[in-house]
Scaffold this active site. Structure first.
Site, PDB file in Angstrom:
ATOM      1  CB  SER A 185       3.210   4.539  -1.124  1.00 20.83           C
ATOM      2  OG  SER A 185       4.203   3.659  -0.622  1.00 20.83           O
ATOM      3  NE  ARG A 209       3.784   6.275  -4.502  1.00 23.08           N
ATOM      4  CZ  ARG A 209       3.879   4.960  -4.515  1.00 23.08           C
ATOM      5  NH1 ARG A 209       5.064   4.379  -4.530  1.00 23.08           N
ATOM      6  NH2 ARG A 209       2.794   4.198  -4.507  1.00 23.08           N
ATOM      7  CB  THR A 219       9.732  -2.152  -2.241  1.00 22.07           C
ATOM      8  OG1 THR A 219       8.616  -1.841  -3.069  1.00 22.07           O
ATOM      9  CG2 THR A 219       9.972  -1.005  -1.282  1.00 22.07           C
ATOM     10  CB  THR A 268       9.468   1.069  -4.501  1.00 24.25           C
ATOM     11  OG1 THR A 268       8.716   0.041  -5.148  1.00 24.25           O
ATOM     12  CG2 THR A 268       8.745   2.389  -4.660  1.00 24.25           C
ATOM     13  N   GLY A 275       7.823  -4.828   0.854  1.00 24.88           N
ATOM     14  CA  GLY A 275       6.793  -5.835   1.067  1.00 24.88           C
ATOM     15  C   GLY A 275       5.400  -5.445   0.630  1.00 24.88           C
ATOM     16  N   GLY A 276       5.268  -4.387  -0.179  1.00 25.02           N
ATOM     17  CA  GLY A 276       3.955  -4.031  -0.697  1.00 25.02           C
ATOM     18  C   GLY A 276       2.985  -3.655   0.402  1.00 25.02           C
ATOM     19  CG  ASP A 280       1.209   1.356  -5.584  1.00 26.14           C
ATOM     20  OD1 ASP A 280       0.891   0.159  -5.658  1.00 26.14           O
ATOM     21  OD2 ASP A 280       2.196   1.746  -4.922  1.00 26.14           O
ATOM     22  CD  GLU A 309       3.752  -1.201  -7.037  1.00 27.81           C
ATOM     23  OE1 GLU A 309       2.771  -1.930  -6.874  1.00 27.81           O
ATOM     24  OE2 GLU A 309       4.211  -0.522  -6.110  1.00 27.81           O
TER      25      GLU A 309
END
Length: 636
Positions: A500, A134, A435, A453, A530-531, A475, A455
């Protein structure tokens, strides 16, 4: 590896567009028509299904292979990764190739300027490893970093937080690839970059999905000189589908990383990233990343979060991803209901029509899981979970109590989080479309689920050395405190990783009686972009396979449905079984949910699921009909 043959698949997108009712199988890029499902040959492209006007590929059939299989969001990336597996590479090798090719072909979704979470199964050791790649907030980031320019200039970053330099976190995916390859790779590091370098130099055709993303992002891409030059025509209009793109800057960058991966974090590339973050072109507010931030970046290996469900073991990603906890909590709640009694009706290649009660129960369980996720989950290096462990939120006793809150007569609308210790503030989830998912099982039995991703689509719209920089810091909650002035768990802090929803997932059989192993055989690999809806996409696929007996392609193709902790319940209107006319007033699923008090949202869903299951007869894989992805492997 025949890279010229790989590149010729770019014509695939043009051929897919006019299909009307038959499957198409590409064998060595020569098309033949077929109406029957078939096994894949060695790394051949099997494209089946009929595109609809919503972009959904109707009637896709599963791809059956023998020893190895890979699914990515782009046919070229899938084939390049598949050929790594064909030549004896591991899942770790193949994911490196897949990632760097995806970064070229779908820069709106992922790339080396972003980050990711990886679950890796080492078959020889029987272990699951969770790699946290991340992005990280710069050391200079304060809790108001996204909120205003400075304590003396309390105006919002320009043009907004996302498109400013403030949204850019220290990228983690290159270090993640380096670490997993060092531990699990067999193919030479440098060789894994050859397909992407060849494509970047020789060119590829803009796919329909990339063309649509460029058109949507053109106003913001114009603000960045490198992005404008690459994605837009000289008059500022977006480059169209089918336009040939070359990216020599990306090829050069990959060549440097292939020679020395540390060069991304220290050297000319690192200097260029810092300069891009600080760039004020178009009046953008600069970020405060430094070369020291880049040089100090590390991937964190964390303990995978594993929990039982229906006689299987479901393993997911721990914080700072909330995906693993929320998926485990949702499934743990659903274990208290006879989900097999609520399977879809008229099951077909597209997964059938989900039942009202099946969607209701899953959506209610998700509301409860999201309530806890929103309030309590953040980077645990900064904010501990209740009880100091994920087990508190997914324990059998706790989830039994949560399940008791669900009524089969009425939707709860929104759920309250469980009460654990001192209160913290919460913030709503942030939507994203940037993503991608890579799912792999290799011939050695290893498996990888990588959710990767930048984002949002095209991340921060900043481009440097041929790649897009993420906007991952959005995020975080821009507001450091909630309405009650309690600190938000997911607020910005220096060196912190933003929460996330990514949920790479591995599924295992439970050990047989008398079996000494602590973990049973690998059963499935899956995940999705897909967030904040990723949790919903993964849950419906797991339930589809384990409770409703769907194959991986059927489970992936099935209607996307579910709920975050809002009054809205999502039912993907892009699916051919859903009647969206008159706002769904004629659709039995929509009408049934409304009778239970659901506020149904029929917007198209943005899943990009892939799933591969393993059985005694081989591997069977499915790719999401809502995107351009494919499954490939060896002869079935």
């Amino acid at each position: 590896m025949n890279y010229r043959r790989v590149m010729r698949i770019s014509s695939l997108f043009k051929v897919m567009a006019p299909l009307t009712g038959v499957a198409v199988v590409f064998v060595g890029c020569a098309a033949e028509q077929s109406t029957e499902p078939r096994s894949a040959g060695p790394c051949e492209v099997v494209v089946n299904g009929t595109p609809t006007d919503t972009g959904y590929r109707k009637d896709m059939t599963a791809v059956r292979t023998s020893d190895y299989s890979v699914a990515t969001a782009n046919p070229l990336a899938t084939q390049a990764a598949c050929e790594v597996l064909r030549d004896g590479g591991t899942a770790a090798d193949a994911l490196v190739t897949a990632q760097v090719v995806l970064g070229l072909l779908e820069p709106q979704s992922s790339g080396i300027g972003g980050g990711g979470f990886l679950l890796y199964y080492d078959a020889a050791a029987g272990s699951v490893q969770a790699y946290d790649g991340r992005e990280v907030a710069p050391a200079a980031a304060t809790e108001n970093y996204l909120r205003w320019i400075s304590d003396t200039d309390r105006t919002a970053p320009k043009p907004d937080a996302r498109a400013s330099g403030r949204s850019i976190g220290v990228p983690g995916i290159v270090r993640l690839m380096q670490d997993v390859h060092a531990e699990h790779g067999k193919t030479g590091w440098r060789d894994l970059f050859d397909p992407a370098v060849a494509l970047a130099d020789d060119g590829f055709d803009i796919s329909p999905r990339l063309a649509a993303a460029i058109a949507n992002g053109a106003p913001q891409l114009k603000l960045d000189p490198q992005a404008a030059d690459y994605f837009l025509d000289p008059d500022g209009s977006p480059k169209a589908e089918g336009t040939r793109l070359t990216n020599p800057a990306y090829a050069k960058t990959l060549g440097v990383i292939a020679s020395d991966p540390q060069s991304f974090y220290a050297g000319d590339i690192a200097d260029d990233i810092v300069a891009a973050v600080a760039d004020t072109s178009g009046g953008r507010t600069p970020g405060q990343m430094t070369t020291e931030d880049l040089a100090g970046y590390t991937v964190k290996k964390r303990e995978a979060l594993c929990a039982p469900y229906r006689g299987k073991e479901i393993c997911g990603m721990p914080p700072p991803s909330s995906g693993g906890i929320a998926v485990a909590a949702t499934l743990g709640i659903l274990e208290h209901f006879p989900m097999a009694d609520h399977k879809p009706a008229d099951i077909d290649l597209n997964g059938g029509r989900p039942s009202v009660m099946g969607v209701h129960l899953i959506s209610e369980a998700e509301r409860l899981a999201y309530a806890d996720r929103d309030k309590y989950v953040a980077d645990t290096d900064f904010v501990p979970l209740p009880g100091g462990s994920p087990k508190t939120l997914i324990s059998n006793a706790y989830l039994a109590g949560r399940a008791a809150l669900i009524s089969d007569q009425r939707s709860m609308g929104t759920a309250k989080p469980g009460e654990f210790g001192p209160p913290t503030g919460s913030a709503p989830p942030t939507p994203e479309h940037g993503t991608s998912q890579v799912s792999i099982i290799d011939a050695h039995g290893n498996a990888a689920s990588l959710t990767t991703t930048v984002e949002s689509a095209f991340g921060s719209f900043h481009m440097v050395d041929g790649f897009i920089l993420n906007n991952q810091l959005t995020d975080f909650s821009a507001e450091p405190a909630g309405p009650d002035d309690a600190p938000v768990a997911n607020r910005v802090q220096p060196g912190k990783r933003p929460r996330s929803t990514m949920a790479p997932t591995l599924v295992f059989d439970t050990p047989s009686a008398g079996q000494p192993a602590a973990r049973g055989p690998l059963y499935a690999v899956l995940g999705s972009p897909g967030g904040s809806s990723i949790i919903q996409f993964v849950v419906k696929t797991v339930v589809g396979m384990l409770d409703w007996g769907l194959g991986p392609q059927q489970a992936v193709s099935m209607v996307d449905f579910g709920a975050a902790n809002t009054e809205k319940t999502n039912v993907g209107g892009e699916h051919p079984v859903i009647d969206t006319s008159d706002n769904g007033d004629h659709d039995p699923l929509v009408v049934g949910l409304r009778k239970l008090g659901h506020q149904v949202d029929l917007a198209d869903q943005s899943s990009g699921l892939s799933a591969i299951i393993r059985s005694e007869t081989g591997l069977t894989g499915g790719a999401d009909p809502r995107r351009e992805g494919l499954v490939m492997g060896d002869t079935g």
